[in-house]
Enzyme design. Structure first.
Site, PDB file in Angstrom:
ATOM      1  N   LYS A  47       6.089  -4.293  58.972  1.00 47.67           N
ATOM      2  CA  LYS A  47       6.842  -3.268  59.699  1.00 47.67           C
ATOM      3  C   LYS A  47       8.348  -3.442  59.480  1.00 47.67           C
ATOM      4  O   LYS A  47       9.066  -2.500  59.152  1.00 47.67           O
ATOM      5  CB  LYS A  47       6.522  -3.365  61.193  1.00 47.67           C
ATOM      6  CG  LYS A  47       7.224  -2.333  62.026  1.00 47.67           C
ATOM      7  CD  LYS A  47       6.928  -2.497  63.506  1.00 47.67           C
ATOM      8  CE  LYS A  47       5.513  -2.043  63.816  1.00 47.67           C
ATOM      9  NZ  LYS A  47       5.172  -2.173  65.233  1.00 47.67           N
ATOM     10  N   ARG A 117       9.169  -5.453  68.890  1.00 50.25           N
ATOM     11  CA  ARG A 117       7.837  -5.122  68.378  1.00 50.25           C
ATOM     12  C   ARG A 117       7.374  -6.201  67.415  1.00 50.25           C
ATOM     13  O   ARG A 117       8.145  -6.661  66.577  1.00 50.25           O
ATOM     14  CB  ARG A 117       7.862  -3.797  67.601  1.00 50.25           C
ATOM     15  CG  ARG A 117       8.192  -2.606  68.452  1.00 50.25           C
ATOM     16  CD  ARG A 117       8.565  -1.415  67.571  1.00 50.25           C
ATOM     17  NE  ARG A 117       9.139  -0.334  68.343  1.00 50.25           N
ATOM     18  CZ  ARG A 117       8.438   0.685  68.829  1.00 50.25           C
ATOM     19  NH1 ARG A 117       7.150   0.764  68.596  1.00 50.25           N
ATOM     20  NH2 ARG A 117       9.032   1.622  69.530  1.00 50.25           N
ATOM     21  N   GLY A 126      -2.257  -3.027  67.072  1.00 49.15           N
ATOM     22  CA  GLY A 126      -2.484  -3.280  68.498  1.00 49.15           C
ATOM     23  C   GLY A 126      -2.899  -4.703  68.848  1.00 49.15           C
ATOM     24  O   GLY A 126      -3.229  -4.974  69.995  1.00 49.15           O
ATOM     25  N   MET A 128      -1.069  -7.511  68.543  1.00 50.84           N
ATOM     26  CA  MET A 128      -0.011  -8.373  69.086  1.00 50.84           C
ATOM     27  C   MET A 128       0.871  -7.539  70.025  1.00 50.84           C
ATOM     28  O   MET A 128       0.596  -6.381  70.265  1.00 50.84           O
ATOM     29  CB  MET A 128       0.788  -8.981  67.947  1.00 50.84           C
ATOM     30  CG  MET A 128      -0.036  -9.971  67.145  1.00 50.84           C
ATOM     31  SD  MET A 128       0.920 -10.740  65.861  1.00 50.84           S
ATOM     32  CE  MET A 128       1.291  -9.394  64.786  1.00 50.84           C
ATOM     33  N   ARG A 361       4.094   2.668  56.971  1.00 52.89           N
ATOM     34  CA  ARG A 361       3.302   1.612  56.339  1.00 52.89           C
ATOM     35  C   ARG A 361       2.218   2.306  55.532  1.00 52.89           C
ATOM     36  O   ARG A 361       1.935   3.496  55.759  1.00 52.89           O
ATOM     37  CB  ARG A 361       2.681   0.686  57.378  1.00 52.89           C
ATOM     38  CG  ARG A 361       1.789   1.411  58.354  1.00 52.89           C
ATOM     39  CD  ARG A 361       1.257   0.489  59.433  1.00 52.89           C
ATOM     40  NE  ARG A 361       0.602   1.269  60.471  1.00 52.89           N
ATOM     41  CZ  ARG A 361       0.242   0.801  61.642  1.00 52.89           C
ATOM     42  NH1 ARG A 361       0.479  -0.429  61.965  1.00 52.89           N
ATOM     43  NH2 ARG A 361      -0.355   1.568  62.528  1.00 52.89           N
ATOM     44  N   HIS A 480      -7.038   3.621  68.637  1.00 50.37           N
ATOM     45  CA  HIS A 480      -7.481   2.287  68.246  1.00 50.37           C
ATOM     46  C   HIS A 480      -8.890   2.332  67.659  1.00 50.37           C
ATOM     47  O   HIS A 480      -9.175   1.770  66.606  1.00 50.37           O
ATOM     48  CB  HIS A 480      -7.427   1.378  69.487  1.00 50.37           C
ATOM     49  CG  HIS A 480      -7.901  -0.001  69.226  1.00 50.37           C
ATOM     50  ND1 HIS A 480      -9.181  -0.406  69.523  1.00 50.37           N
ATOM     51  CD2 HIS A 480      -7.284  -1.051  68.647  1.00 50.37           C
ATOM     52  CE1 HIS A 480      -9.304  -1.663  69.168  1.00 50.37           C
ATOM     53  NE2 HIS A 480      -8.174  -2.081  68.633  1.00 50.37           N
ATOM     54  N   SER A 807     -30.741 -14.223  29.043  1.00 45.20           N
ATOM     55  CA  SER A 807     -30.332 -13.586  30.290  1.00 45.20           C
ATOM     56  C   SER A 807     -30.376 -14.654  31.386  1.00 45.20           C
ATOM     57  O   SER A 807     -31.410 -15.306  31.570  1.00 45.20           O
ATOM     58  CB  SER A 807     -31.266 -12.427  30.624  1.00 45.20           C
ATOM     59  OG  SER A 807     -30.893 -11.884  31.867  1.00 45.20           O
ATOM     60  N   CYS A 875     -29.220 -11.490  35.060  1.00 46.54           N
ATOM     61  CA  CYS A 875     -30.072 -10.563  35.819  1.00 46.54           C
ATOM     62  C   CYS A 875     -30.419 -11.102  37.201  1.00 46.54           C
ATOM     63  O   CYS A 875     -31.177 -10.491  37.934  1.00 46.54           O
ATOM     64  CB  CYS A 875     -31.323 -10.213  35.033  1.00 46.54           C
ATOM     65  SG  CYS A 875     -32.379 -11.631  34.729  1.00 46.54           S
ATOM     66  N   TYR A 895     -23.070  -8.370  29.368  1.00 40.18           N
ATOM     67  CA  TYR A 895     -23.343  -7.405  30.432  1.00 40.18           C
ATOM     68  C   TYR A 895     -23.781  -8.130  31.700  1.00 40.18           C
ATOM     69  O   TYR A 895     -24.139  -9.321  31.665  1.00 40.18           O
ATOM     70  CB  TYR A 895     -24.448  -6.417  30.011  1.00 40.18           C
ATOM     71  CG  TYR A 895     -25.793  -7.085  29.878  1.00 40.18           C
ATOM     72  CD1 TYR A 895     -26.641  -7.208  30.967  1.00 40.18           C
ATOM     73  CD2 TYR A 895     -26.204  -7.628  28.650  1.00 40.18           C
ATOM     74  CE1 TYR A 895     -27.855  -7.863  30.854  1.00 40.18           C
ATOM     75  CE2 TYR A 895     -27.413  -8.268  28.529  1.00 40.18           C
ATOM     76  CZ  TYR A 895     -28.237  -8.396  29.651  1.00 40.18           C
ATOM     77  OH  TYR A 895     -29.431  -9.057  29.560  1.00 40.18           O
TER      78      TYR A 895
HETATM   79  C1  PEP Z   1     -33.659 -15.238  38.610  1.00 42.37           C
HETATM   80  O1  PEP Z   1     -34.260 -16.286  38.794  1.00 42.37           O
HETATM   81  O2  PEP Z   1     -32.435 -15.127  38.737  1.00 42.37           O
HETATM   82  C2  PEP Z   1     -34.393 -14.026  38.229  1.00 42.37           C
HETATM   83  C3  PEP Z   1     -33.764 -12.911  37.926  1.00 42.37           C
HETATM   84  O3  PEP Z   1     -35.741 -14.070  38.274  1.00 42.37           O
HETATM   85  P1  PEP Z   1     -36.590 -13.991  39.632  1.00 42.37           P
HETATM   86  O4  PEP Z   1     -35.648 -13.671  40.732  1.00 42.37           O
HETATM   87  O5  PEP Z   1     -37.620 -12.961  39.397  1.00 42.37           O
HETATM   88  O6  PEP Z   1     -37.143 -15.379  39.701  1.00 42.37           O
END
Ligand code: PEP
Ligand code: MG
Length: 918
Positions: A47, A117, A126, A128, A361, A480, A807, A875, A895
């Site tokens: 402020k 203030r 609100g 303080m 603000r 508020h 993965s 994954c 990814y």
């Molecule tokens: C994991 O283990 O991260 C996975 C994706 O396989 P699950 O959860 O099916 O064991």
């Protein structure tokens, strides 16, 4: 207004001396001391920094100064003692604003009044304390009456000071003060405070001073410097008040920042009909539409607007009432928006026809508004695409997947009440009439709760945080309740004036309709509607054009691909609609769990004959093939990773305890049967159950998570995984012939030694070739493995000799790296570990960077040593977590794969990972 006088210490010959006070005109000096704008905000509070900045850019701000957060911290550290020199600086700064205004603190002939203030680095609305009208005393009151010829205004101001000073500085409860006003209204037989006269306010002030004396044991201090000192201390102390601490805990604000104290010349919106006060957002805070939006009151003080006690008027009205001032305000709002390059939350006062800005603000807004404003501001040339992407937090994208009330149910139901739609989304829960009940019901009983109050106060925040939704009968868009709800993304409807809340009898009503505490209600925060009952909800389509544009910008920035975990074609289609660029995990065993397939799966597990087992597997083949065809069609042109069966076989059989119980029941029944047919049938049933039980016992493992699952199962029953690969390739060939561009990737789970991978993969690759030969078509495919066992990660170079892709299964990898059960830990000791700070975070929610993350990094490097362009993704559930996504970006994954609903969030988080690197 340009004050040229500098304050006491910290300048000239002793550059290192602490400087605790900055005039609004000294923002450059603060910048030199603090290094940059962020530092200025830290030093002067948000402020104060903005008041000083507005002064610099020529916006009309009443003269004032800031006692810094450093002073607050020094005060608190020293056991509530001002740091040396601070008070002298305050006195010098008071002199400076006296010169700027031509008024004098405590001088009855020309009095200067100020407010104190609070204001920390981050806004905590609100939470303080604030004291207004500092500088009034009996003498000053007399002088001011002579000057203004408005005794009503003067006494009203005086009683406000006594009340605020009492409650804020010395902790006198509000109720006796309110009681006095109520009684005075009754005595005069009037309905509103506006109808009370000067004499009434004088009487009220006298009574207030008695309340003050009774509660504090001291006279109300009439020395303005004493008032200023005590108010400054009260603001400092309010940094450690319970509600401020609770708020910081909830909002993740550090506790060591301290608050600044802004001492600002009072300007009065309650000086008559050419005076007003109001609050405004430079854009619509709910939808983000580019229009000035706010509330104001003629002849009132600021807190009247925020408290929601008097019915405010929409700001657009001011255009007709005071057109020139409206235009001036609009011009300033636009200027400040352009200056800060962000939507502004403004407070203003008009005193006898002169406009003053009291605060600006960055405005709090809904996620929907955040996205729209970011996109609009890029198109208006105010910010870059990168800034827009950076501004929107991944969690805000979640809002677009916020549940909404089912449209059909809404059509069929009359709303119970209507109010202001201040925070969108649907909330369904049972009514709780106070914050403690709301919190208790939600936390201890796991209930969904809607917190209902006449209005909310900072003390209610714990209940608001625990509630699904908030409903109040009073208050406006800037109340508020509205601010807090929007900030935390909680749906809210406020200002439902027709709603009568009876806190004593714990019920609320609109006309004859009564809803009791504990009854279900449903809120539509998007439209401001309240319904009785538990309505169904749905998750909206996320094709909001602003979000789509923002996400397309995120896509331009990010380096990580975003894939989805999907087992069924409908999930894959949704994932694709949300922007998924592949399927990173299809858990095939989920298909086995379908009701009509279970008997076949059980037949396969139960039989001891190879022929019977193969028969069962053959029955499963066309079913699996159908599943894969649907997936490939949905993902036309994109890769689809199909993981071979993973869980241990006994998961497909009934539970051991259930079988024992069923057998016992059957045996008892047998003793009471007399028909031969019934006896024979029961004997057959007993035999079947007995066989199940034997098989369950034979397959039983003490620790199935570490048992015969994943690749181990594939090696034990090769026919099963071969059938799956056959189904995958038959499906791929079929859809390819129909013109679908198909890219299957077969993933082998839970490998820990390269020989497992070698054995399984070679056997399966020959099935793939066989099918392609049979079908007379070549498919672009890959074979690869999950990395979810530490040994696999450590030997990733060896694994990569066979696997064409990796993965990371970070669910199992976290379980095995920590040696803690993914099924039990989160409901057990892990909670305690996180509370005690033994673990900084739940490693199943966000990848543990120093353990699991480090191992992933080792595996990525080792894998790519063998196979430099190897495709590597994740994954596990962490694939949708923004922090884990940043880690995946840093270690060079290709990814992340997450649930379809997390895909838009992951797209934005992946762009943030790139921007954070810069
Ligand atoms: C994991 O283990 O991260 C996975 C994706 O396989 P699950 O959860 O099916 O064991
Ligand atoms: Mg796993």
């Amino acid at each position: 207004m340009n004050v040229q006088v500098t304050t006491g210490s910290g300048n000239g010959s002793e550059p290192d001396t602490a400087k605790y006070v900055y005039l609004f005109t000294e923002v450059e000096e603060a910048e030199r001391h603090a290094g940059n704008w962020d530092g200025v905000r830290g030093l002067l509070g948000g402020k104060g920094a903005n008041l000083a900045e507005m002064t610099r850019v020529g916006v009309p701000v009443p003269p004032g100064f800031i006692v810094t957060t450093e002073a607050c911290n020094a005060y608190l550290e020293a056991g509530e003692q001002f740091p040396p020199g601070m008070w002298e600086e305050v006195l010098a700064a008071v002199k400076a604003i006296e010169e700027a205004t031509g008024k004098e603190f405590g001088n009855p002939d020309n009095p200067l009044l100020v407010s104190a203030r609070s204001g920390g680095k981050f806004s905590m609305p609100g939470m303080m304390d604030t004291v207004l009208n500092i500088g009034l005393s009996d003498e000053v009151v007399e002088g001011l009456i002579g000057l203004t010829e408005d005794p009503r205004f003067v006494y009203d101001s005086y009683r406000r000071l006594v009340q605020m000073f009492g409650s804020v500085v010395l902790g006198v409860p509000d109720e006796p003060f309110e009681e006095v006003i109520t009684r005075q209204r009754e005595k005069r037989d009037v309905k509103s405070d506006a109808e009370l006269t000067a004499e009434d306010w004088r009487e009220i002030t006298d009574k207030f001073r008695v309340i003050f004396r009774k509660n504090t044991g001291m006279e109300f201090p009439t020395d303005p410097f004493e008032q200023l000192k005590m108010a400054t201390e009260a603001v400092f102390k309010s940094w450690n008040g319970k509600r401020a601490v609770d708020y910081r805990n909830a909002a993740g604000i550090a506790h060591d920042l301290g608050t600044a104290v802004n001492i600002v010349t009072m300007v009065f919106g309650n000086m008559g009909d050419d005076s007003a006060t109001g609050v405004a957002m430079s854009r619509n805070a709910s939808t983000g539409e580019p229009e000035l939006e706010g509330d104001y009151l003629i002849n009132a003080q600021g807190e009247d607007v925020v408290a929601g006690i008097r019915a405010t008027k929409p700001l657009s009205n001011l255009k007709t009432v005071m057109p020139e001032l409206y235009n001036e305000f609009e011009e300033i709002a636009n200027r400040l928006e352009a200056h800060y390059r962000n939507m502004q939350d403004l407070e203003f006062t008009i005193e006898n026809g002169k406009l003053w800005l009291l605060q600006t603000r960055d405005g709090k807004r809904t996620a929907q508004a955040e996205v729209r404003i970011a996109v609009d501001m890029v198109e208006e040339g105010l910010i870059t695409k990168e800034e827009a992407v950076r501004r929107v937090q991944p969690a805000q994208v979640d809002f677009f997947l916020h549940p909404q009330l089912d449209e059909e149910a809404k059509k069929a139901t009359e709303p119970f009440a209507e109010g202001l739609n201040v925070s969108p989304g649907a909330a369904v829960g049972v009514v709780a009439f106070d914050a403690d009940t709301a919190e208790r019901w939600a936390k201890e009983d796991g209930k969904k709760v809607i917190m209902v109050r006449p209005e909310t106060k900072p003390d209610d925040v714990h209940g608001m945080l625990a509630a699904q939704g908030i409903l109040t009968s009073r208050g406006g868009r800037t109340s508020h309740a509205a601010l807090v709800a929007r900030q935390f993304g909680t749906p809210a409807v406020v200002g439902v004036s027709e709603l009568d809340i009876d806190l004593i009898n714990r019920e609320m009503s609109v006309g004859d309709l009564v809803v009791k505490e504990g009854d279900w209600i449903s809120l539509d925060g998007t439209l401001g509607l309240v319904y009785v009952g538990e309505m169904p909800t749905f998750v909206p389509d996320i094709n909001n054009p602003y979000l789509l544009k923002l996400l397309s910008w995120a896509d331009e920035i990010r380096k990580l691909g975003v894939w989805a975990n999907a087992d069924y074609p409908r999930d894959a289609r949704r994932a694709r609609e949300y922007g998924a660029e592949g399927i990173g995990l299809c858990r095939t065993e989920h298909m086995f769990f379908e009701t009509e397939r279970m008997p076949i799966v059980q037949q396969m597990i139960m039989t001891k004959s190879e022929r019977e087992r193969n028969e069962a597997i053959d029955k499963l083949l066309p079913l699996q093939r159908g599943d894969f065809e649907g997936l490939f069609e949905a993902m036309d042109g994109l890769p689809v990773i199909v993981r071979l069966i993973d869980p241990p076989l006994h998961e497909f059989l009934p539970a051991h305890d259930e079988l024992v119980q069923e057998l016992a029941d059957l045996k008892i029944r047998l003793q009471h049967l007399d028909s031969m047919a019934a006896i024979e049938q029961t004997l057959d049933d007993i035999q079947v159950k007995q066989r199940y039980l034997e098989r369950v016992e034979a397959l039983h493992e003490q620790n199935p998570m570490l048992g015969t699952r994943g690749v181990r199962l594939g090696i034990l029953i090769p026919e099963l995984t071969k059938m799956q690969v056959r189904a995958i390739f038959e499906a791929a060939c079929r859809v390819a012939k129909a013109g679908i561009d198909v890219h299957p990737e077969v993933m082998i789970p839970l490998t820990s030694h390269v020989n497992e991978l070698k054995t399984q993969q070679l056997a399966l690759e020959s099935v793939a070739k066989e099918v392609m030969d049979e079908q007379g078509i070549e498919i672009d495919y890959k074979f690869g493995t999950m990395i979810e066992i530490p040994r696999a990660a450590l030997t990733a170079d060896e694994m990569a000799e066979f696997a064409q892709f990796f993965s990371f299964g970070t669910n199992d990898l976290t379980q095995t790296v920590f040696g803690i059960s993914r099924d039990d830990a989160e409901a057990g000791f892990l909670v305690d570990y996180i509370q005690k700070g033994i673990l900084p975070e739940n490693p199943f929610a966000s990848i543990d960077p120093n353990g699991v993350g480090k191992l992933m990094d080792i595996a990525v490097r080792a894998g790519r040593e063998t196979r430099p362009d190897m495709e590597i993704g994740i994954c596990g559930e962490h694939g949708g977590d923004p922090k884990s996504i940043e880690l995946c970006h840093k270690i060079g994954l290709n990814y992340v794969s997450c649930s379809p609903f997390r895909v838009p969030i992951a797209r934005l988080a992946a762009a943030h990972a790139v921007l954070n690197e810069k």
